[in-house]
Design a protein around this motif. Structure first.
Motif, mmCIF file in Angstrom:
data_model
loop_
_atom_site.group_PDB
_atom_site.id
_atom_site.type_symbol
_atom_site.label_atom_id
_atom_site.label_comp_id
_atom_site.label_asym_id
_atom_site.label_seq_id
_atom_site.Cartn_x
_atom_site.Cartn_y
_atom_site.Cartn_z
ATOM 1 N N LEU A 122 0.880 -1.158 0.000
ATOM 2 C CA LEU A 122 0.000 0.000 0.000
ATOM 3 C C LEU A 122 0.923 1.214 0.000
ATOM 4 O O LEU A 122 1.893 1.258 0.773
ATOM 5 C CB LEU A 122 -0.889 0.030 1.241
ATOM 6 N N SER A 123 0.634 2.180 -0.863
ATOM 7 C CA SER A 123 1.497 3.358 -0.983
ATOM 8 C C SER A 123 0.698 4.636 -0.771
ATOM 9 O O SER A 123 -0.457 4.728 -1.196
ATOM 10 C CB SER A 123 2.133 3.395 -2.375
ATOM 11 N N PRO A 124 1.337 5.643 -0.151
ATOM 12 C CA PRO A 124 0.669 6.940 -0.013
ATOM 13 C C PRO A 124 0.647 7.712 -1.335
ATOM 14 O O PRO A 124 -0.021 8.724 -1.445
ATOM 15 C CB PRO A 124 1.515 7.667 1.042
ATOM 16 N N ARG A 125 1.370 7.227 -2.338
ATOM 17 C CA ARG A 125 1.399 7.871 -3.656
ATOM 18 C C ARG A 125 0.314 7.291 -4.552
ATOM 19 O O ARG A 125 -0.075 6.144 -4.407
ATOM 20 C CB ARG A 125 2.753 7.647 -4.337
ATOM 21 N N GLY A 126 -0.115 8.089 -5.519
ATOM 22 C CA GLY A 126 -1.058 7.615 -6.520
ATOM 23 C C GLY A 126 -0.408 6.600 -7.442
ATOM 24 O O GLY A 126 0.827 6.470 -7.494
ATOM 25 N N ALA A 127 -1.236 5.894 -8.207
ATOM 26 C CA ALA A 127 -0.746 4.814 -9.080
ATOM 27 C C ALA A 127 0.305 5.294 -10.072
ATOM 28 O O ALA A 127 1.288 4.604 -10.306
ATOM 29 C CB ALA A 127 -1.915 4.155 -9.808
ATOM 30 N N ASP A 128 0.125 6.452 -10.666
ATOM 31 C CA ASP A 128 1.114 6.948 -11.627
ATOM 32 C C ASP A 128 2.422 7.336 -10.942
ATOM 33 O O ASP A 128 3.500 7.124 -11.480
ATOM 34 C CB ASP A 128 0.564 8.133 -12.420
ATOM 35 N N ALA A 129 2.337 7.886 -9.750
ATOM 36 C CA ALA A 129 3.524 8.372 -9.038
ATOM 37 C C ALA A 129 4.418 7.250 -8.510
ATOM 38 O O ALA A 129 5.620 7.458 -8.324
ATOM 39 C CB ALA A 129 3.115 9.283 -7.887
ATOM 40 N N VAL A 130 3.875 6.047 -8.285
ATOM 41 C CA VAL A 130 4.710 4.980 -7.723
ATOM 42 C C VAL A 130 5.729 4.453 -8.734
ATOM 43 O O VAL A 130 6.627 3.713 -8.350
ATOM 44 C CB VAL A 130 3.901 3.805 -7.126
ATOM 45 N N LYS A 131 5.621 4.841 -9.993
ATOM 46 C CA LYS A 131 6.676 4.480 -10.955
ATOM 47 C C LYS A 131 8.022 4.993 -10.461
ATOM 48 O O LYS A 131 9.048 4.373 -10.706
ATOM 49 C CB LYS A 131 6.388 5.076 -12.328
ATOM 50 N N ALA A 132 8.015 6.121 -9.744
ATOM 51 C CA ALA A 132 9.245 6.725 -9.227
ATOM 52 C C ALA A 132 9.617 6.193 -7.844
ATOM 53 O O ALA A 132 10.638 6.577 -7.290
ATOM 54 C CB ALA A 132 9.086 8.240 -9.174
ATOM 55 N N GLY A 133 8.813 5.343 -7.253
ATOM 56 C CA GLY A 133 9.098 4.795 -5.930
ATOM 57 C C GLY A 133 7.837 4.721 -5.093
ATOM 58 O O GLY A 133 6.848 5.394 -5.375
ATOM 59 N N LEU A 134 7.884 3.908 -4.049
ATOM 60 C CA LEU A 134 6.713 3.658 -3.216
ATOM 61 C C LEU A 134 6.323 4.847 -2.342
ATOM 62 O O LEU A 134 5.168 5.003 -2.002
ATOM 63 C CB LEU A 134 6.944 2.435 -2.335
ATOM 64 N N GLY A 135 7.289 5.661 -1.963
ATOM 65 C CA GLY A 135 7.018 6.795 -1.088
ATOM 66 C C GLY A 135 7.198 6.437 0.373
ATOM 67 O O GLY A 135 7.114 5.276 0.763
ATOM 68 N N ASP A 136 7.446 7.456 1.175
ATOM 69 C CA ASP A 136 7.609 7.262 2.621
ATOM 70 C C ASP A 136 6.306 6.774 3.228
ATOM 71 O O ASP A 136 5.230 7.274 2.913
ATOM 72 C CB ASP A 136 8.013 8.575 3.291
ATOM 73 N N GLY A 137 6.414 5.787 4.095
ATOM 74 C CA GLY A 137 5.249 5.271 4.791
ATOM 75 C C GLY A 137 4.536 4.134 4.079
ATOM 76 O O GLY A 137 3.493 3.689 4.534
ATOM 77 N N ALA A 138 5.086 3.659 2.954
ATOM 78 C CA ALA A 138 4.468 2.516 2.262
ATOM 79 C C ALA A 138 4.488 1.300 3.185
ATOM 80 O O ALA A 138 5.411 1.126 3.984
ATOM 81 C CB ALA A 138 5.205 2.216 0.967
ATOM 82 N N VAL A 139 3.472 0.466 3.072
ATOM 83 C CA VAL A 139 3.344 -0.713 3.929
ATOM 84 C C VAL A 139 3.373 -1.964 3.061
ATOM 85 O O VAL A 139 2.556 -2.111 2.152
ATOM 86 C CB VAL A 139 2.032 -0.666 4.748
ATOM 87 N N GLU A 140 4.320 -2.856 3.369
ATOM 88 C CA GLU A 140 4.379 -4.139 2.668
ATOM 89 C C GLU A 140 3.377 -5.099 3.293
ATOM 90 O O GLU A 140 3.348 -5.274 4.510
ATOM 91 C CB GLU A 140 5.784 -4.739 2.762
ATOM 92 N N LEU A 141 2.564 -5.732 2.426
ATOM 93 C CA LEU A 141 1.565 -6.681 2.907
ATOM 94 C C LEU A 141 1.993 -8.129 2.718
ATOM 95 O O LEU A 141 1.338 -9.035 3.226
ATOM 96 C CB LEU A 141 0.231 -6.436 2.205
ATOM 97 N N GLY A 142 3.068 -8.361 1.972
ATOM 98 C CA GLY A 142 3.566 -9.719 1.792
ATOM 99 C C GLY A 142 3.978 -9.988 0.359
ATOM 100 O O GLY A 142 3.823 -9.157 -0.530
ATOM 101 N N LYS A 143 4.533 -11.187 0.175
ATOM 102 C CA LYS A 143 4.912 -11.625 -1.166
ATOM 103 C C LYS A 143 3.663 -11.865 -1.998
ATOM 104 O O LYS A 143 2.639 -12.314 -1.470
ATOM 105 C CB LYS A 143 5.738 -12.907 -1.110
ATOM 106 N N LEU A 144 3.752 -11.580 -3.290
ATOM 107 C CA LEU A 144 2.644 -11.859 -4.193
ATOM 108 C C LEU A 144 2.400 -13.361 -4.184
ATOM 109 O O LEU A 144 3.311 -14.152 -4.429
ATOM 110 C CB LEU A 144 2.978 -11.362 -5.603
ATOM 111 N N LYS A 145 1.173 -13.773 -3.895
ATOM 112 C CA LYS A 145 0.843 -15.194 -3.777
ATOM 113 C C LYS A 145 0.782 -15.878 -5.130
ATOM 114 O O LYS A 145 1.071 -17.069 -5.239
ATOM 115 C CB LYS A 145 -0.493 -15.358 -3.059
ATOM 116 N N GLY A 146 0.374 -15.155 -6.149
ATOM 117 C CA GLY A 146 0.273 -15.693 -7.496
ATOM 118 C C GLY A 146 0.119 -14.546 -8.465
ATOM 119 O O GLY A 146 -0.371 -13.481 -8.102
ATOM 120 N N ASN A 147 0.539 -14.763 -9.702
ATOM 121 C CA ASN A 147 0.440 -13.676 -10.674
ATOM 122 C C ASN A 147 -0.909 -13.658 -11.397
ATOM 123 O O ASN A 147 -1.169 -12.762 -12.187
ATOM 124 C CB ASN A 147 1.599 -13.730 -11.671
ATOM 125 N N LEU A 148 -1.777 -14.616 -11.084
ATOM 126 C CA LEU A 148 -3.120 -14.676 -11.666
ATOM 127 C C LEU A 148 -4.131 -14.977 -10.577
ATOM 128 O O LEU A 148 -3.848 -15.731 -9.646
ATOM 129 C CB LEU A 148 -3.202 -15.782 -12.728
#
Length: 188
Positions: A122-148
């Motif tokens: 989860l990122s405090p940045r909008g979808a377009d802005a995360v191309k440049a990085g997740l931003g301060d305060g981003a929260v990792e929720l875990g490894k991607l369980k599957g690509n589909l």
């Protein structure tokens, strides 16, 4: 083969093998040809989701994970569609408050690439802005369980979801976004 050329060829081959091994480790190219499908049901409480549990039937009765009447306490908070960044990505991201107060990020109809170290954030940045990085305060929720498919990620207790603007599929090893979805509040 002369002695001089052997002194050059053997170390060059050793270096080539080592570089190839490091490249395979870092890029894991076989993952480009392997899909992992996950089909988790919508959770009814903060307990881990169970695939195709009782009361979770679609129109054909095959168990798509759609809610039954017992899930009345669940509430959608935000949702948005994925946009592609470094790898083709589509699907929907939803943040949901469960009847017991727990929160989850649900990815539905996700289609993206697999990779060597792909995570969900989860990122405090909008979808377009995360191309440049997740931003301060981003929260990792875990490894991607599957690509589909459809999958759920528990949001840590006490996390204020109103501070996050996007859900992101992120390759941690190479610091790139595969794709992201703006999380627009759902009118309630």
């Amino acid at each position: 083969m002369s002695r001089v050329s052997r002194r050059i060829v053997v170390p060059a081959l050793v270096v080539l093998v080592v570089v190839a091994g490091i490249g395979l480790y870092l890029f894991q190219p076989w993952k480009a040809f392997i899909d992992t499908t996950v089909n988790e049901a919508l959770p009814t409480a903060s307990a881990p989701a169970v695939q195709d549990g009782p009361g979770m039937k679609d129109n054909a009765g095959t168990g798509s994970g759609e809610p039954s009447m017992k899930d009345a306490g669940r509430m959608d908070l935000a949702r948005g569609g994925f946009v592609t960044h470094e790898h083709g990505t589509s699907g929907t991201a939803r943040t949901i408050r469960l009847s017991d107060g727990g929160q989850v990020l649900r990815l539905e109809d996700l289609k993206t690439s697999d990779g060597p170290d792909v995570r969900v954030y989860l990122s405090p940045r909008g979808a377009d802005a995360v191309k440049a990085g997740l931003g301060d305060g981003a929260v990792e929720l875990g490894k991607l369980k599957g690509n589909l498919g459809n999958q759920n990620y528990t949001v840590p207790a006490g996390t204020d979801l109103s501070g996050f603007r996007s859900a992101v599929i992120w390759c941690k090893r190479f610091s790139v976004s595969f794709g992201a979805a703006d999380l627009d509040p759902v009118a309630g």
